[in-house]
Design an enzyme around this catalytic site. Structure first.
Site, PDB file in Angstrom:
ATOM      1  N   SER A 163       0.848  -1.193   0.000  1.00 18.77           N
ATOM      2  CA  SER A 163       0.000   0.000   0.000  1.00 18.77           C
ATOM      3  C   SER A 163       0.879   1.237   0.000  1.00 18.77           C
ATOM      4  O   SER A 163       1.960   1.239   0.605  1.00 18.77           O
ATOM      5  CB  SER A 163      -0.899   0.025   1.240  1.00 18.77           C
ATOM      6  OG  SER A 163      -1.563   1.278   1.353  1.00 18.77           O
ATOM      7  N   TYR A 176      -2.147  -0.627   9.896  1.00 22.51           N
ATOM      8  CA  TYR A 176      -2.155  -1.040   8.489  1.00 22.51           C
ATOM      9  C   TYR A 176      -0.888  -0.583   7.789  1.00 22.51           C
ATOM     10  O   TYR A 176      -0.205  -1.375   7.120  1.00 22.51           O
ATOM     11  CB  TYR A 176      -3.387  -0.452   7.814  1.00 22.51           C
ATOM     12  CG  TYR A 176      -3.519  -0.767   6.342  1.00 22.51           C
ATOM     13  CD1 TYR A 176      -3.931  -2.018   5.919  1.00 22.51           C
ATOM     14  CD2 TYR A 176      -3.258   0.207   5.381  1.00 22.51           C
ATOM     15  CE1 TYR A 176      -4.073  -2.324   4.571  1.00 22.51           C
ATOM     16  CE2 TYR A 176      -3.401  -0.071   4.028  1.00 22.51           C
ATOM     17  CZ  TYR A 176      -3.810  -1.330   3.625  1.00 22.51           C
ATOM     18  OH  TYR A 176      -3.939  -1.612   2.284  1.00 22.51           O
ATOM     19  N   LYS A 180       2.143  -2.966   6.270  1.00 24.81           N
ATOM     20  CA  LYS A 180       2.448  -2.945   4.838  1.00 24.81           C
ATOM     21  C   LYS A 180       3.888  -2.512   4.575  1.00 24.81           C
ATOM     22  O   LYS A 180       4.557  -3.044   3.670  1.00 24.81           O
ATOM     23  CB  LYS A 180       1.465  -2.032   4.108  1.00 24.81           C
ATOM     24  CG  LYS A 180       0.041  -2.573   4.035  1.00 24.81           C
ATOM     25  CD  LYS A 180      -0.039  -3.834   3.192  1.00 24.81           C
ATOM     26  CE  LYS A 180      -1.464  -4.239   2.895  1.00 24.81           C
ATOM     27  NZ  LYS A 180      -1.563  -5.410   2.006  1.00 24.81           N
TER      28      LYS A 180
END
Length: 283
Positions: A163, A176, A180
């Protein structure tokens, strides 16, 4: 065979030979690929793109319904398998079984991922651990199992879908983004270790993409306005907009994955390709 929908203004890609309804990228015809998180969204688009380019695909997901639907669509070129990427034994068993029954893996694509947004102060230990279990440790499990075998044969390609949040801070996305970013660095380190064995390891970092994960972040009943805010950006949360003026389609990300998996990228490894319409200004 079902054709992928292309957003308006996106021409067909050049440089591929036409074989009836299928355009084939050199280096993928007849190859065997494993894709995790393939039941929907980007994962499903990656499966479809690989099949269109001539590959056979083992499509896996924690929920088998989506991959079974994909397999039914693609006339024997997709094998559906349930898989929990957080389970190291299950991953090893699936990869070993795939090679025994279908042949050597040429490509592995890590797409499986989760997102639970919220500020750090309200983030539970369970949510933090879950992000790393799927988004990072899952990548480790699959990449380890695949790279061991690929390195022994002197060829292979591993692509991790990460991401752009892994490279640019995002409010409410700490777990998150951290998971990532870790997956990207793991993939690059693995790429360094196996480069001399002919195995390439790269990452693709999407920005906002029209998936169920993206829609879950929007206000119910205000989807159009929510999408527009993503495109325009939000100064209050220090988030830039998307210079190209639209949210990505899953096929945009799949195109990048196919390129990095193919022989067109045969001299590219340890690279992280941002596919975000310029949203991060590549800061």
């Amino acid at each position: 065979m079902e054709q992928r929908r292309r957003p308006p203004g996106r021409p067909d890609r050049p440089g591929r030979r036409d074989e009836g309804a299928r355009l084939v990228t050199p280096g993928l015809d007849g190859r065997l690929a494993l894709v995790t998180g393939a039941g929907r969204g980007i994962g499903a688009a990656v499966v479809t793109a690989l099949v269109e380019e001539g590959a056979r695909v083992v499509a896996t997901d924690l929920d088998p319904a989506g991959v079974e639907t994909l397999a039914a669509r693609h006339d024997g070129r997709v094998t559906a398998r349930p898989l929990d990427v957080t389970d190291a034994t299950a991953v090893e068993t699936l990869v070993a079984g795939t090679e025994e029954t279908l042949g050597p893996l040429d490509i592995a694509v890590n797409v499986a991922g989760i997102l639970r947004d919220g500020p750090v102060a309200g983030l539970s230990d369970e949510d933090w651990a879950a992000h790393f279990a799927v988004n990072t440790t899952g990548v480790f499990h699959v990449s380890r199992a695949a790279s061991r075998r690929m390195a022994g044969r002197g060829r292979g390609s591993i692509v991790t879908v990460a991401s752009n949040a892994g490279g640019v801070p995002r409010a409410g996305f700490a777990a998150y983004a951290a998971s990532k970013a870790a997956a990207v660095m793991f993939t690059r380190c693995l790429g360094l270790e196996v480069a001399r064995q002919g195995v390439r390891c790269n990452a693709v970092s999407p920005g906002s993409t029209m998936t169920d994960m993206q829609r879950a972040l929007w206000t119910a009943g205000e989807e159009e306005a929510s999408a527009q805010r993503v495109v325009e950006g939000d100064p209050a949360t220090y988030r830039t907009g998307i210079p190209l003026g639209r949210i990505a389609d899953p096929s945009d990300i799949a195109d990048a994955v196919v390129f990095l998996a193919s022989d067109h990228a045969q001299h590219i490894t340890m690279h992280n390709l941002y596919v975000d319409g310029g949203a991060t200004l590549r800061a």
